[in-house]
Scaffold this motif. Sequence first.
Motif, PDB file in Angstrom:
ATOM      1  N   HIS A  25       0.825  -1.214   0.000  1.00 45.98           N
ATOM      2  CA  HIS A  25       0.000   0.000   0.000  1.00 45.98           C
ATOM      3  C   HIS A  25       0.855   1.258   0.000  1.00 45.98           C
ATOM      4  O   HIS A  25       0.611   2.183  -0.791  1.00 45.98           O
ATOM      5  CB  HIS A  25      -0.924  -0.003   1.222  1.00 45.98           C
ATOM      6  CG  HIS A  25      -2.166  -0.804   1.028  1.00 45.98           C
ATOM      7  ND1 HIS A  25      -3.413  -0.239   0.869  1.00 45.98           N
ATOM      8  CD2 HIS A  25      -2.365  -2.151   0.951  1.00 45.98           C
ATOM      9  CE1 HIS A  25      -4.325  -1.185   0.717  1.00 45.98           C
ATOM     10  NE2 HIS A  25      -3.713  -2.357   0.763  1.00 45.98           N
ATOM     11  N   HIS A  29       0.598   3.798  -2.998  1.00 48.52           N
ATOM     12  CA  HIS A  29      -0.183   5.013  -2.750  1.00 48.52           C
ATOM     13  C   HIS A  29       0.542   6.068  -1.926  1.00 48.52           C
ATOM     14  O   HIS A  29       0.028   7.170  -1.754  1.00 48.52           O
ATOM     15  CB  HIS A  29      -1.491   4.648  -2.022  1.00 48.52           C
ATOM     16  CG  HIS A  29      -2.283   3.582  -2.688  1.00 48.52           C
ATOM     17  ND1 HIS A  29      -2.869   3.751  -3.939  1.00 48.52           N
ATOM     18  CD2 HIS A  29      -2.591   2.314  -2.301  1.00 48.52           C
ATOM     19  CE1 HIS A  29      -3.502   2.639  -4.273  1.00 48.52           C
ATOM     20  NE2 HIS A  29      -3.353   1.760  -3.308  1.00 48.52           N
ATOM     21  N   SER A  34      -2.487   6.159   1.693  1.00 54.24           N
ATOM     22  CA  SER A  34      -2.833   4.847   2.241  1.00 54.24           C
ATOM     23  C   SER A  34      -3.686   5.015   3.491  1.00 54.24           C
ATOM     24  O   SER A  34      -3.548   5.996   4.227  1.00 54.24           O
ATOM     25  CB  SER A  34      -1.562   4.067   2.604  1.00 54.24           C
ATOM     26  OG  SER A  34      -0.769   3.837   1.459  1.00 54.24           O
ATOM     27  N   SER A  35      -4.566   4.059   3.730  1.00 57.83           N
ATOM     28  CA  SER A  35      -5.418   4.127   4.919  1.00 57.83           C
ATOM     29  C   SER A  35      -5.311   2.831   5.711  1.00 57.83           C
ATOM     30  O   SER A  35      -5.168   1.742   5.144  1.00 57.83           O
ATOM     31  CB  SER A  35      -6.877   4.370   4.530  1.00 57.83           C
ATOM     32  OG  SER A  35      -7.502   3.175   4.129  1.00 57.83           O
ATOM     33  N   ALA A  37      -7.657   1.429   7.309  1.00 62.26           N
ATOM     34  CA  ALA A  37      -8.855   0.605   7.066  1.00 62.26           C
ATOM     35  C   ALA A  37      -8.636  -0.314   5.868  1.00 62.26           C
ATOM     36  O   ALA A  37      -8.951  -1.513   5.921  1.00 62.26           O
ATOM     37  CB  ALA A  37     -10.068   1.497   6.846  1.00 62.26           C
ATOM     38  N   ARG A  38      -8.078   0.227   4.774  1.00 62.08           N
ATOM     39  CA  ARG A  38      -7.850  -0.592   3.577  1.00 62.08           C
ATOM     40  C   ARG A  38      -6.735  -1.614   3.813  1.00 62.08           C
ATOM     41  O   ARG A  38      -6.806  -2.743   3.332  1.00 62.08           O
ATOM     42  CB  ARG A  38      -7.521   0.303   2.379  1.00 62.08           C
ATOM     43  CG  ARG A  38      -8.722   1.082   1.852  1.00 62.08           C
ATOM     44  CD  ARG A  38      -8.452   1.642   0.459  1.00 62.08           C
ATOM     45  NE  ARG A  38      -7.408   2.651   0.478  1.00 62.08           N
ATOM     46  CZ  ARG A  38      -7.615   3.955   0.657  1.00 62.08           C
ATOM     47  NH1 ARG A  38      -8.853   4.388   0.864  1.00 62.08           N
ATOM     48  NH2 ARG A  38      -6.624   4.812   0.660  1.00 62.08           N
ATOM     49  N   ILE A  39      -5.700  -1.189   4.547  1.00 65.19           N
ATOM     50  CA  ILE A  39      -4.613  -2.127   4.862  1.00 65.19           C
ATOM     51  C   ILE A  39      -5.148  -3.274   5.707  1.00 65.19           C
ATOM     52  O   ILE A  39      -4.853  -4.447   5.450  1.00 65.19           O
ATOM     53  CB  ILE A  39      -3.462  -1.398   5.587  1.00 65.19           C
ATOM     54  CG1 ILE A  39      -2.769  -0.422   4.634  1.00 65.19           C
ATOM     55  CG2 ILE A  39      -2.444  -2.406   6.139  1.00 65.19           C
ATOM     56  CD1 ILE A  39      -1.768   0.509   5.299  1.00 65.19           C
ATOM     57  N   ALA A  41      -8.215  -4.410   5.863  1.00 67.66           N
ATOM     58  CA  ALA A  41      -9.104  -5.256   5.054  1.00 67.66           C
ATOM     59  C   ALA A  41      -8.299  -6.212   4.184  1.00 67.66           C
ATOM     60  O   ALA A  41      -8.617  -7.407   4.098  1.00 67.66           O
ATOM     61  CB  ALA A  41     -10.007  -4.379   4.191  1.00 67.66           C
ATOM     62  N   ASP A  42      -7.246  -5.709   3.546  1.00 70.83           N
ATOM     63  CA  ASP A  42      -6.425  -6.567   2.684  1.00 70.83           C
ATOM     64  C   ASP A  42      -5.600  -7.568   3.487  1.00 70.83           C
ATOM     65  O   ASP A  42      -5.236  -8.630   2.973  1.00 70.83           O
ATOM     66  CB  ASP A  42      -5.503  -5.713   1.810  1.00 70.83           C
ATOM     67  CG  ASP A  42      -6.253  -5.025   0.672  1.00 70.83           C
ATOM     68  OD1 ASP A  42      -7.453  -5.328   0.494  1.00 70.83           O
ATOM     69  OD2 ASP A  42      -5.645  -4.195  -0.024  1.00 70.83           O
ATOM     70  N   GLN A  47      -9.628  -3.490  11.909  1.00 71.75           N
ATOM     71  CA  GLN A  47      -8.782  -2.328  12.136  1.00 71.75           C
ATOM     72  C   GLN A  47      -8.303  -2.267  13.586  1.00 71.75           C
ATOM     73  O   GLN A  47      -7.164  -1.888  13.856  1.00 71.75           O
ATOM     74  CB  GLN A  47      -9.522  -1.032  11.774  1.00 71.75           C
ATOM     75  CG  GLN A  47      -8.597   0.185  11.771  1.00 71.75           C
ATOM     76  CD  GLN A  47      -9.219   1.395  11.107  1.00 71.75           C
ATOM     77  OE1 GLN A  47     -10.161   1.267  10.326  1.00 71.75           O
ATOM     78  NE2 GLN A  47      -8.716   2.573  11.407  1.00 71.75           N
TER      79      GLN A  47
END
Length: 205
Positions: A25, A29, A34-35, A37-39, A41-42, A47
């Motif tokens: 990420h 990005h 980068s966030s 939350a997305r890290i 999720a992946d 979180q």
Amino acid sequence: MATTDSAQRSGELARTKIIEVAFEHFARHGYKGSSLARIAADAEISQSGLLHHFRTKQALLQAVLATRDLRDMAVTGTGLDELSAMDFDRLLSFFEDVVRHNVTNRPMIRLAHLAAAEADGPDHPAYEWVTGRQRFLRSLIEAALERDIAAGAVRPDIDPRAMTSLLIATMDGLESQWLLEADLDTVASFTYFTAWLRASVEPAG
């Protein structure tokens, strides 16, 4: 005891996976894009679970950068003491090996360049890493040149500071070009440059 060991291994695996995902990420990005939350999720973790291992986004970036440095050292198989004792010629060979390795790991290079581009002040979490890396490279190269000048292996009129700036600028500049043009032969360009550099510093006769 078995339960404790199992929980510890599970925690280490989760931490490793978070760093791997965060690496991708941040390399793609940047830090700002980068966030958590997305890290999370992946990485297939909540979180709150991510925050259990890394309390802030800043701490996660610093862990990723530290992991990058460890991988760099592991790939070259060179310790800090050995690196610090190298003469200028051997140091150039080391950097040639690094460049050959770097073209096999685009995300690692993107991460370093994005971190350097974003870290425009001491308030950025990568600032110390970026400036520390520059200081380390500078001291390493300048010290090698100064030792070689004293030993008569490098021309006495060579300016170690200027030569160091030129070498670092070439390495970073070629990487920047390669990130924009993937078909650029950075290895050939860099080895051409180091051959010229060796000839330039060689004492007359």
